[in-house]
Structure formats: C-alpha cells, structure tokens
Write an enzyme that holds these catalytic residues in place. Structure first.
Site, short mmCIF file in Angstrom:
data_model
loop_
_atom_site.label_atom_id
_atom_site.label_comp_id
_atom_site.label_asym_id
_atom_site.label_seq_id
_atom_site.Cartn_x
_atom_site.Cartn_y
_atom_site.Cartn_z
N ALA A 281 -13.75 -17.89 4.42
CA ALA A 281 -14.87 -17.19 5.08
C ALA A 281 -14.31 -16.19 6.10
CB ALA A 281 -15.79 -18.19 5.75
N ASN B 259 -12.01 -1.52 6.27
CA ASN B 259 -10.60 -1.50 5.85
C ASN B 259 -10.07 -0.08 5.66
OD1 ASN B 259 -11.70 -0.75 3.36
ND2 ASN B 259 -10.04 -1.78 2.26
N LYS C 13 -9.76 -5.76 11.03
CA LYS C 13 -10.89 -5.19 10.30
C LYS C 13 -12.17 -5.16 11.14
CE LYS C 13 -9.11 -5.96 5.70
NZ LYS C 13 -9.20 -6.60 4.41
N THR D 293 -5.74 -3.79 7.91
CA THR D 293 -5.63 -5.14 7.35
C THR D 293 -5.64 -6.17 8.48
OG1 THR D 293 -4.46 -6.53 5.77
CG2 THR D 293 -3.09 -5.08 7.08
N SER E 136 0.81 -1.23 0.00
CA SER E 136 0.00 0.00 0.00
C SER E 136 0.84 1.29 0.00
CB SER E 136 -0.98 -0.01 1.17
OG SER E 136 -1.87 -1.09 1.01
N TYR F 211 -1.97 -11.12 -3.26
CA TYR F 211 -1.19 -10.34 -4.24
C TYR F 211 0.31 -10.58 -4.15
CZ TYR F 211 -1.12 -7.08 -0.30
OH TYR F 211 -0.98 -6.52 0.94
N GLY G 211 -12.21 -12.29 6.90
CA GLY G 211 -12.59 -10.88 6.78
C GLY G 211 -12.79 -10.46 5.34
N ALA G 212 -11.88 -10.85 4.45
CA ALA G 212 -12.00 -10.43 3.05
C ALA G 212 -13.22 -11.08 2.41
CB ALA G 212 -10.73 -10.81 2.29
N ASP H 77 -12.61 -2.59 0.12
CA ASP H 77 -12.37 -3.95 -0.40
C ASP H 77 -13.55 -4.35 -1.28
OD1 ASP H 77 -9.96 -4.45 0.80
OD2 ASP H 77 -10.82 -5.46 2.54
P1 NAP Z 1 -8.65 -13.86 7.65
O1 NAP Z 1 -9.83 -13.09 8.13
O2 NAP Z 1 -7.59 -14.24 8.63
O3 NAP Z 1 -9.23 -15.20 6.97
C1 NAP Z 1 -8.35 -16.21 6.55
C2 NAP Z 1 -9.11 -17.28 5.75
O4 NAP Z 1 -8.14 -18.23 5.28
C3 NAP Z 1 -10.15 -18.07 6.55
O5 NAP Z 1 -11.20 -18.46 5.74
C4 NAP Z 1 -9.34 -19.29 6.99
O6 NAP Z 1 -10.10 -20.43 7.24
C5 NAP Z 1 -8.52 -19.54 5.74
N1 NAP Z 1 -7.33 -20.32 6.01
C6 NAP Z 1 -6.21 -19.90 6.68
N2 NAP Z 1 -5.31 -20.91 6.71
C7 NAP Z 1 -5.87 -21.95 6.06
C8 NAP Z 1 -5.43 -23.28 5.74
N3 NAP Z 1 -4.23 -23.70 6.14
N4 NAP Z 1 -6.24 -24.09 5.03
C9 NAP Z 1 -7.46 -23.65 4.65
N5 NAP Z 1 -7.95 -22.43 4.91
C10 NAP Z 1 -7.15 -21.59 5.61
O7 NAP Z 1 -7.91 -13.12 6.48
P2 NAP Z 1 -8.53 -12.11 5.37
O8 NAP Z 1 -8.53 -10.72 5.89
O9 NAP Z 1 -9.81 -12.69 4.90
O10 NAP Z 1 -7.42 -12.17 4.23
C11 NAP Z 1 -7.19 -13.37 3.50
C12 NAP Z 1 -6.21 -13.12 2.37
O11 NAP Z 1 -6.72 -12.14 1.49
C13 NAP Z 1 -4.86 -12.60 2.81
O12 NAP Z 1 -3.88 -13.29 2.07
C14 NAP Z 1 -4.86 -11.13 2.42
O13 NAP Z 1 -3.56 -10.66 2.12
C15 NAP Z 1 -5.73 -11.17 1.18
N6 NAP Z 1 -6.39 -9.88 0.93
C16 NAP Z 1 -6.15 -9.24 -0.27
C17 NAP Z 1 -6.76 -8.05 -0.55
C18 NAP Z 1 -6.48 -7.37 -1.84
O14 NAP Z 1 -6.77 -6.16 -1.96
N7 NAP Z 1 -5.96 -8.06 -2.82
C19 NAP Z 1 -7.63 -7.47 0.38
C20 NAP Z 1 -7.89 -8.14 1.57
C21 NAP Z 1 -7.27 -9.35 1.84
P3 NAP Z 1 -10.62 -20.76 8.75
O15 NAP Z 1 -11.89 -19.95 8.91
O16 NAP Z 1 -10.84 -22.20 8.73
O17 NAP Z 1 -9.54 -20.32 9.68
#
Ligand code: NAP
Length: 480
Positions: free
Chosen positions: A344, A304, A283, A279, A236, A432, A346-347, A319
């Site tokens: 499932a 976010n 969130k 992030t 960012s 990313y 935050g994103a 987002d």
């Molecule tokens: P989060 O709230 O921590 O959620 C993580 C997700 O990944 C949950 O569904 C979790 O499942 C799953 N997970 C983690 N480890 C796993 C494993 N070993 N096997 C299977 N599932 C697994 O994170 P978030 O905020 O949603 O972000 C997730 C990703 O999106 C990150 O890599 C982040 O960098 C990326 N992101 C990108 C953008 C963008 O602008 N491109 C924006 C936001 C986020 P459980 O529920 O079972 O734990």
C-alpha cells in the site's frame, strides 16, 4: 575530456587498460602508487608507449593513494618519471615549491595542483581553489559531498570561479552528478575507471562516453534526471539516454541522490533542468513544489514525473499508464475482473487507482493494515492483512506485488510466501531488479502468466520520454 585512472600494477597492465578503453577516453592518469616498485622505476617510458596524453600522479596515503614513501623519496621518484613526456603532473596543495615543479615547468608539463578531503567540503573551498590556480596551474579539488546542498555548492563553483581552469570532483555517491555533468561544473576533465572504481563513486569510461555522452554536454544540452534515495541502482538512464541519442536530441539523463527536495529544486533551477523522474521516497514530497498537477496526480496523491513549464513545474504520473499497458488487453477482454494488490505504498496508490478506474475489483493486502485501509477507502475497494493472503487463493484473476520485498539483494523474500497459485492467475511483480523475483518464481511453478517490473518501468519511461521531449520513444530495446 574523459580521463581513465589506470589501476594496473605494471606498465603493460596499464597499457591494456588504455587499449580496452581507447575509444572512450581522451587521456589517462598513471598512478605511480599503484605500480610495483620495479615498474615505478620505468615510469618515464610510459608516455611514449601510448598515444593518449598522460597525467603523472604519485598519491600519498593520506590523500587516498598507496604511497608510503618519505617526501624525499617520493620527490625523487617523480623527478625521474618526469624524464618521460607526461602531459600533466599532479602536485598536492601543501607541497612547497621544489625541483619537481621546476622540472615540470621547464619541460612545459602542465601542473595540476590538488587537494583532497575525504570527510566533507572545506568551508573555504572557493578561496582554496582560487589560490591553487594562482600560478597559472590547474586547480583540482576532490572533496566529499554529503547532501544535495553540498552538490549545489560544488556546481556553483563553476559560476563563482568561471575563469579558473579547474577539476572539481565530488567523491562518493553524492558526487555522481558532478562526475557526469563535469562540464557544467566547470571542470576540464572527469576521471573514469575501467571497471572497478579507483576512487569512491567513479563511473566507467564506457558509461561516461556511450551512455551519458558526458563529453558532449554543452550550454544547450537539456538536463533531465531521476531523484530518489537510494537511486543509483536505477535503470532509467538506460531508457532515456539511448532514446535521446537515437532521435538526435541534445539532452542527458542522470541519477541524483537527494535528501532534501526543496534544495533539489534549487539545484534544478541552477542547472536549468527541463524535467525529472521521481522515485522512492519523494513521490509525495515533490507535490508542494509543483505549480500544476494532472488529474491522476491529484487522485493518486503521488507524482513520478516533473516537467518544466513556463514559470512553474508540472507534476504527472506515468506509473499509472506504465502499469496498465502490459495488462490492458486482459482488462478490456474481461480476463481480469478481480485482483489482489500486495502493498500500500506509493506505487500501490497509482496501481489501485488504475485498476479501479478500469472497473477491476481490488483487495489491498499490506503489512501495515491501517495503510491498506486508507488506500482502500480512497479507492472504494477491500483490504486485509498480509497474513490472510491464503483466503484469496483461487478467487482472483490478477495478483500484483508492489512491496519492496524481493528487491535486490533480498532475492529470497516473498511477501506472500505461503500463498498457493492455482496457475490461472496473472502474476505481476513491479520490482525490476531482479527480473525474476521469488514471488514470480512461485507463480511460474504453478503455470501462471507472468508480468515483470521491467515492462512497467519501460512503459512508464517511454511516456516520460514523450513528456520530456515531445517526441515518441524511438524503436529500440534499452539494455536495462
Ligand atoms: P514505498 O512507498 O516505500 O512502499 C513500500 C511498500 O512495501 C509498503 O506497502 C510497505 O509496507 C511494503 N514493505 C516494505 N518492507 C516490507 C516487509 N519487510 N514486509 C512486508 N511489506 C513490506 O515504495 P513504492 O514507491 O511503493 O515502491 C515499491 C517497489 O516498487 C519498489 O521496489 C520499487 O522499486 C518498485 N517500483 C517499480 C516501478 C516500475 O516501474 N517497475 C515503479 C514504481 C515502483 P508498510 O506499509 O507496512 O511499510
């Protein structure tokens, strides 16, 4: 001032480092303890070889340096080096008044009186800094913050000890805001590396000068940032800082590692921050500190983007829009009607809501199925376990990968490794780093259309930029 810490083992290697970084730096620190023995003896020649003022330092092992000489030998080496025209000499707090100090004072070389703490921040840091500067010297405290509270304590030194010329360094990852916002911390300079960090957490001179423009920060500079944990991998700053520069907007955007959201808000008030991105994993946690939230934040339950409003902080979610932007045409044309969302977290909350809001059918697959169920219930969609992914082969138009599986450095992981793409799907991974994840490689092999996390990041960042500044993001391509 940006000071390059030289790490060469010869004087000519140090000169090359200065030459390579000349446009980014105001002075350099010659670390005698990094030089070979024969080169140490020639150190007095160094200041006349370069046009930048030079700090002379011979750091002992216990202070994080490499010098293992006896105190008598160390003094002798410093004394002979001081035959040269150094601008500053670093003398540690506990070194009693001696001939090095006398020679420096006689020659008008400024003394930096330093102490180092690699374990934490001493309780008496304010009085120690005060004492270091007693004889008119520049006080230097290089300490190790371990929390955002420690970072706040260090920033507060600037107000408590306003008149004292000083250098406050927060070592390690927590200290990065102090290195970048060194002028707000009341420091006369910040130390930078030429690439490989010489001290923990050091940033390159090029980034300090060109990306952050750290030496241009003044009282009027608007401070923006991103909070997270981890957060230092974020791209960012590469979106926002070049944007500010292109529109001549006096502002800076930097990463803040955070462990306590409440304390971060105190720091944000102290620094008079105007806004910040949020992030993982904050969130949800920021919500209770916001005086106003948008409809999307309320619906998604995640924020976010936080922007300062008169008397309060307002929370938004970019987002949602950032995710939709690259696929909006395909939704509007009816190419995307049925989707699979992997994850499932935050994103995914923002993504599922965005898709449902646009009338796309969604099935959420998650490792923890109860989380998928909860998300599905809120958004009136279907859910299933990750293991059942193959049930949906050939039945969906869009597959969105939102888990952190495949994220740097876990290049070889794919949360739905056994899933077979038909080639007709649009595959979208929101990770990313790396750009091309294992999930996308599989989809590419089958001939799918791909969308990258970079696109979402950039789109949500552009919207954030508008919320932060009130201006459109300029026409430029950030180097992320
Ligand atoms: P989060 O709230 O921590 O959620 C993580 C997700 O990944 C949950 O569904 C979790 O499942 C799953 N997970 C983690 N480890 C796993 C494993 N070993 N096997 C299977 N599932 C697994 O994170 P978030 O905020 O949603 O972000 C997730 C990703 O999106 C990150 O890599 C982040 O960098 C990326 N992101 C990108 C953008 C963008 O602008 N491109 C924006 C936001 C986020 P459980 O529920 O079972 O734990």
């Amino acid at each position: 001032m940006i000071c390059l810490t030289l790490s060469g083992s010869t004087l000519s290697a140090c000169l090359s480092e200065i030459r390579e970084n000349r446009e980014y730096i105001d002075l350099a620190e010659l670390r005698l303890d990094y030089l070979e023995k024969s080169e140490q003896e020639r150190a007095s020649e160094f200041p006349s070889m370069t046009d930048v003022p030079v700090i002379l330092t011979l750091r002992r092992k216990e202070d994080g340096g490499k010098c293992t000489l006896s105190e008598k030998e160390r003094r002798a080496l410093l004394l002979s080096a001081l035959d040269g025209d150094f601008a500053y000499v670093d003398i540690e707090e506990d070194v009693k008044k001696n001939d090095v100090e006398e020679k420096a004072r006689a020659k008008g070389v400024k003394i930096i009186r330093s102490f180092h703490d690699f374990s934490g921040i001493p309780d008496d840091i304010y009085s120690r800094i005060y004492r270091l500067a007693e004889r008119g010297d520049i006080a230097k405290a290089a300490v190790t913050p371990h929390s955002i509270q420690d970072v706040l304590t260090l920033f507060r030194i600037s107000e408590e000890l306003k008149e004292i010329p000083k250098i406050i360094i927060g070592m390690g990852d927590w200290g990065i805001p102090l290195r970048i916002l060194y002028r707000r911390a009341g420091s006369i300079l910040t130390f930078a590396s030429s690439g490989e960090a010489v001290a923990p957490g050091q940033i390159s001179a090029k980034d300090l000068k060109l990306l952050y423009r750290a030496d241009q920060v003044d009282e009027k500079t608007g401070i923006y940032g991103i909070i997270g944990n981890p957060v230092l991998h974020t791209s960012s700053p590469q979106i926002h800082n070049p944007g500010f520069h292109a529109i001549h907007y006096n502002a800076i955007y930097l990463p803040f590692m955070v462990d306590n959201v409440r304390v971060f808000f105190a720091l944000a008030e102290y620094l008079r921050m105007r806004g910040f991105s949020v992030t993982i994993p904050f969130k949800d946690a920021v919500l209770m500190y916001l005086g106003n939230i948008t409809r999307e934040v309320k619906q998604i339950g995640a924020c976010n983007t936080v922007v300062r409003m008169p008397g309060m902080w307002k929370g938004m979610n970019t987002d949602y829009y950032g995710f939709l932007a690259p696929i909006l045409k395909d939704i509007e044309s009816g190419r995307i009607r049925n989707s699979l969302v992997i994850g499932a977290g935050g994103a995914a909350q923002a993504i599922v809501w965005a898709l449902r809001n646009r009338g796309v059918k969604v099935t959420v697959l998650n490792r923890t199925v109860t989380r998928a169920e909860k998300l599905a219930k809120i958004n009136l969609c279907e859910y299933d376990t990750l293991e059942n992914a193959s049930k949906y082969e050939g039945k969906v138009d869009l597959i969105v990968q939102t888990t952190s599986v495949g994220l740097y450095p876990d290049f070889d992981a794919n949360p739905i490794g056994s899933f077979h793409f038909t080639g007709r799907e649009i595959a979208y991974d929101i990770i990313y780093k790396p750009k091309m994840t294992k999930f996308l490689k599989e989809a590419e092999k089958a001939g799918c259309t791909l969308h990258f996390g970079e696109e979402m990041l950039l789109e949500q960042g552009k919207l954030q930029f508008e919320l932060f500044t009130g201006y459109h993001y300029p026409k430029l391509t950030p180097q992320m």
